[in-house]
Design a protein around this motif. Structure first.
Motif, short mmCIF file in Angstrom:
data_model
loop_
_atom_site.label_atom_id
_atom_site.label_comp_id
_atom_site.label_asym_id
_atom_site.label_seq_id
_atom_site.Cartn_x
_atom_site.Cartn_y
_atom_site.Cartn_z
N GLN A 47 -1.16 0.96 -9.22
CA GLN A 47 -0.41 1.04 -7.98
C GLN A 47 -0.41 -0.31 -7.28
O GLN A 47 -1.37 -1.07 -7.37
N THR A 48 0.68 -0.58 -6.60
CA THR A 48 0.81 -1.77 -5.79
C THR A 48 0.82 -1.32 -4.34
O THR A 48 1.59 -0.41 -3.97
N LEU A 49 -0.06 -1.91 -3.55
CA LEU A 49 -0.21 -1.54 -2.14
C LEU A 49 0.27 -2.67 -1.25
O LEU A 49 0.29 -3.83 -1.67
N THR A 50 0.60 -2.33 -0.02
CA THR A 50 0.92 -3.35 0.97
C THR A 50 -0.38 -3.77 1.63
O THR A 50 -1.07 -2.97 2.25
N GLY A 51 -0.74 -5.03 1.43
CA GLY A 51 -1.99 -5.56 1.95
C GLY A 51 -1.79 -6.29 3.26
O GLY A 51 -0.72 -6.21 3.89
N PRO A 52 -2.81 -7.04 3.69
CA PRO A 52 -2.73 -7.80 4.93
C PRO A 52 -1.52 -8.73 4.93
O PRO A 52 -1.20 -9.35 3.91
N GLY A 53 -0.83 -8.78 6.05
CA GLY A 53 0.33 -9.64 6.17
C GLY A 53 1.53 -9.17 5.36
O GLY A 53 2.48 -9.90 5.16
N GLY A 54 1.46 -7.92 4.85
CA GLY A 54 2.57 -7.36 4.09
C GLY A 54 2.62 -7.79 2.64
O GLY A 54 3.52 -7.41 1.91
N PRO A 69 2.79 8.49 -2.90
CA PRO A 69 3.72 7.92 -1.90
C PRO A 69 4.30 8.95 -0.93
O PRO A 69 4.81 8.58 0.12
N THR A 70 4.23 10.23 -1.27
CA THR A 70 4.78 11.25 -0.37
C THR A 70 3.90 11.51 0.84
O THR A 70 4.36 12.06 1.83
N TRP A 71 2.62 11.11 0.75
CA TRP A 71 1.73 11.38 1.89
C TRP A 71 0.88 10.19 2.32
O TRP A 71 0.26 10.23 3.38
N ARG A 72 0.85 9.13 1.54
CA ARG A 72 0.08 7.93 1.89
C ARG A 72 1.03 6.77 2.16
O ARG A 72 1.88 6.47 1.33
N SER A 73 0.85 6.11 3.28
CA SER A 73 1.68 4.94 3.57
C SER A 73 1.09 3.73 2.84
O SER A 73 -0.06 3.72 2.44
N GLY A 74 1.91 2.71 2.67
CA GLY A 74 1.44 1.47 2.09
C GLY A 74 1.49 1.39 0.58
O GLY A 74 1.05 0.40 -0.01
N ILE A 75 2.02 2.41 -0.08
CA ILE A 75 2.14 2.36 -1.54
C ILE A 75 3.54 1.87 -1.87
O ILE A 75 4.53 2.51 -1.55
N GLN A 76 3.60 0.71 -2.50
CA GLN A 76 4.91 0.15 -2.88
C GLN A 76 5.41 0.78 -4.18
O GLN A 76 6.60 1.04 -4.31
N ASN A 77 4.52 0.97 -5.14
CA ASN A 77 4.88 1.68 -6.36
C ASN A 77 3.62 2.16 -7.06
O ASN A 77 2.53 1.66 -6.81
N ILE A 78 3.80 3.15 -7.91
CA ILE A 78 2.68 3.72 -8.67
C ILE A 78 3.21 4.28 -9.97
O ILE A 78 4.34 4.78 -10.03
#
Length: 146
Positions: free
Chosen positions: A53-60, A28-37
């Motif tokens: 890990q949970t990512l932010t996908g299409p449409g949030g 999460p310190t260098w990649r955007s879109g990671i909600q948690n890991i």
């Protein structure tokens, strides 16, 4: 097959870059879109370690993007396979010592199956965006030692 790759040089040793990349909790310190890991199983930074890990996908919307480390060669190579989520690419970081520090090449490969083939162009764009985040890795690692 969808393929994306990017390369950058980071003013840090291959061992430092590898140690940072291999610890998925740093993502999460260098990649955007990671909600948690979180480390789901295995020994951190080792072959067989699985990170949930949970990512932010299409449409949030939240999507799973769990991955397993498949190759752990300290200072040289770190490979992974996404094991959960709608797209399951394999990825690899290749590290090479250079006079200015470490050359890092990040590649992603995905063989779309079934209905995923229809989304090929969107998947390819997402993969290009992901490998382009190496700029963030460079920024975080180089600013850590100023």
């Amino acid at each position: 097959m969808a393929h994306a790759e990017n390369e950058t040089t980071i003013n840090r040793s291959p061992e430092d870059v590898y140690a940072f990349l291999a610890d998925g909790l740093n993502n999460p310190t260098w990649r955007s879109g990671i909600q948690n890991i979180a480390l789901k199983s295995g020994t951190p930074a080792s072959r067989g370690a699985v990170y949930a890990q949970t990512l932010t996908g299409p449409g949030g919307r939240a999507i799973a993007g769990d991955y397993e480390i498949t190759t752990a060669d300290p200072g040289q190579r770190l490979s992974f396979q996404v094991v959960a989520g709608p797209a399951r690419p394999s990825g690899e970081y290749l590290l090479t010592a250079v006079p200015a520090g470490t050359a890092v090449r990040f590649t992603l490969d995905l063989q779309p199956k079934g209905l995923m083939k229809i989304a090929g162009p969107m998947i390819a764009r997402t993969m290009q965006t992901e490998v382009a985040q190496l700029a963030g890795l460079k920024s975080v690692l180089e600013s850590a030692h100023r």
